[in-house]
Design a protein around this motif. Structure first.
Motif, short mmCIF file in Angstrom:
data_model
loop_
_atom_site.label_atom_id
_atom_site.label_comp_id
_atom_site.label_asym_id
_atom_site.label_seq_id
_atom_site.Cartn_x
_atom_site.Cartn_y
_atom_site.Cartn_z
N ARG A 140 0.84 -1.21 0.00
CA ARG A 140 0.00 0.00 0.00
C ARG A 140 0.87 1.25 0.00
N GLN A 141 1.89 1.25 0.84
CA GLN A 141 2.76 2.41 0.93
C GLN A 141 3.51 2.63 -0.39
N SER A 142 3.97 1.57 -1.02
CA SER A 142 4.68 1.69 -2.29
C SER A 142 3.79 2.27 -3.38
N VAL A 143 2.56 1.77 -3.46
CA VAL A 143 1.63 2.27 -4.48
C VAL A 143 1.27 3.73 -4.22
N VAL A 144 1.02 4.07 -2.99
CA VAL A 144 0.66 5.44 -2.66
C VAL A 144 1.82 6.39 -2.96
N LEU A 145 3.04 5.98 -2.61
CA LEU A 145 4.20 6.82 -2.92
C LEU A 145 4.37 6.99 -4.43
N ALA A 146 4.11 5.92 -5.17
CA ALA A 146 4.27 5.98 -6.63
C ALA A 146 3.19 6.83 -7.29
N TYR A 147 1.93 6.61 -6.92
CA TYR A 147 0.84 7.22 -7.67
C TYR A 147 0.29 8.51 -7.06
N TYR A 148 0.40 8.67 -5.75
CA TYR A 148 -0.10 9.91 -5.15
C TYR A 148 1.01 10.90 -4.87
N GLN A 149 2.24 10.40 -4.66
CA GLN A 149 3.37 11.29 -4.41
C GLN A 149 4.25 11.45 -5.65
N GLY A 150 4.03 10.62 -6.67
CA GLY A 150 4.77 10.74 -7.93
C GLY A 150 6.21 10.27 -7.86
N MET A 151 6.52 9.40 -6.92
CA MET A 151 7.90 8.93 -6.78
C MET A 151 8.17 7.78 -7.76
N SER A 152 9.40 7.70 -8.24
CA SER A 152 9.81 6.59 -9.09
C SER A 152 10.11 5.38 -8.21
N HIS A 153 10.26 4.22 -8.85
CA HIS A 153 10.58 3.01 -8.09
C HIS A 153 11.90 3.17 -7.34
N SER A 154 12.89 3.75 -7.98
CA SER A 154 14.18 3.91 -7.30
C SER A 154 14.08 4.91 -6.14
#
Length: 184
Positions: A140-154
């Motif tokens: 959940r945290q990974s998806v939220v960081l990626a899609y709501y915070q716009g962070m890349s995987h790295s």
């Protein structure tokens, strides 16, 4: 920056080393507009960048006597302090990630924009929120960081102190689950 400005900043730092509050205020006013964007670029949150900048200037106040103009310009020295404080902030990832997770728990995808044209999506928003709640915390945290915070995987991997492959797997599994759960 011209040599005159550099010399003026050297004098200000030396005055700060002697406890001159006016010099401290003047150095802050001159340099903070250039240092804040550095912190913001590294931290990606205005409130965190402000806090790190504040901490950085406390370090300047406490360590001004250690500044040596023979090694660097005042701006280089200040940038180095801000950069190191940002890195320290990011390294305290577990504390930051738990703080971020608490904030994101309160966030639902539809609460920031509720107009008449979007009200028909309420069921989908509720369903997505429910599906997110059923994910394991790391996914959940990974998806939220990626899609709501716009962070890349790295960036997520660095933020969470996890291997890049692990983060990619978490995001992929989470998206698979959300796709099945929402029914797309």
């Amino acid at each position: 920056m011209d040599n005159k400005q550099v010399q003026q900043q050297v004098v200000l730092v030396q005055a700060i080393a002697g406890g001159d509050r006016g010099a401290f205020e003047q150095l802050y006013r001159q340099t903070s507009p250039m240092l804040f964007p550095i912190a913001l670029r590294m931290l990606r949150r205005s409130s965190w960048a402000e806090e790190v900048l504040h901490d950085s200037f406390l370090a300047v106040w406490n360590r001004a006597a250690t500044y040596d103009p023979a090694f660097s310009s005042p701006m280089t020295w200040l940038t180095h302090i801000v950069r190191n404080r940002c890195i320290d902030w990011l390294r305290s990832g577990p504390a930051r990630s738990s703080e971020l997770e608490e904030e994101l728990t309160d966030y639902t995808p539809g609460t920031s924009y509720q107009s008449e044209e979007n009200q028909h999506d309420d069921k989908q928003v509720d369903k997505l929120t429910e599906c997110l709640a059923h994910l394991p915390a790391d996914q959940r945290q990974s998806v939220v960081l990626a899609y709501y915070q716009g962070m890349s995987h790295s960036e997520i991997a660095t933020w969470l102190h996890q291997p890049l492959g692990t983060v990619k797997s978490w995001v992929r599994r989470a998206l698979d689950h959300l796709k099945d759960c929402v029914g797309l």
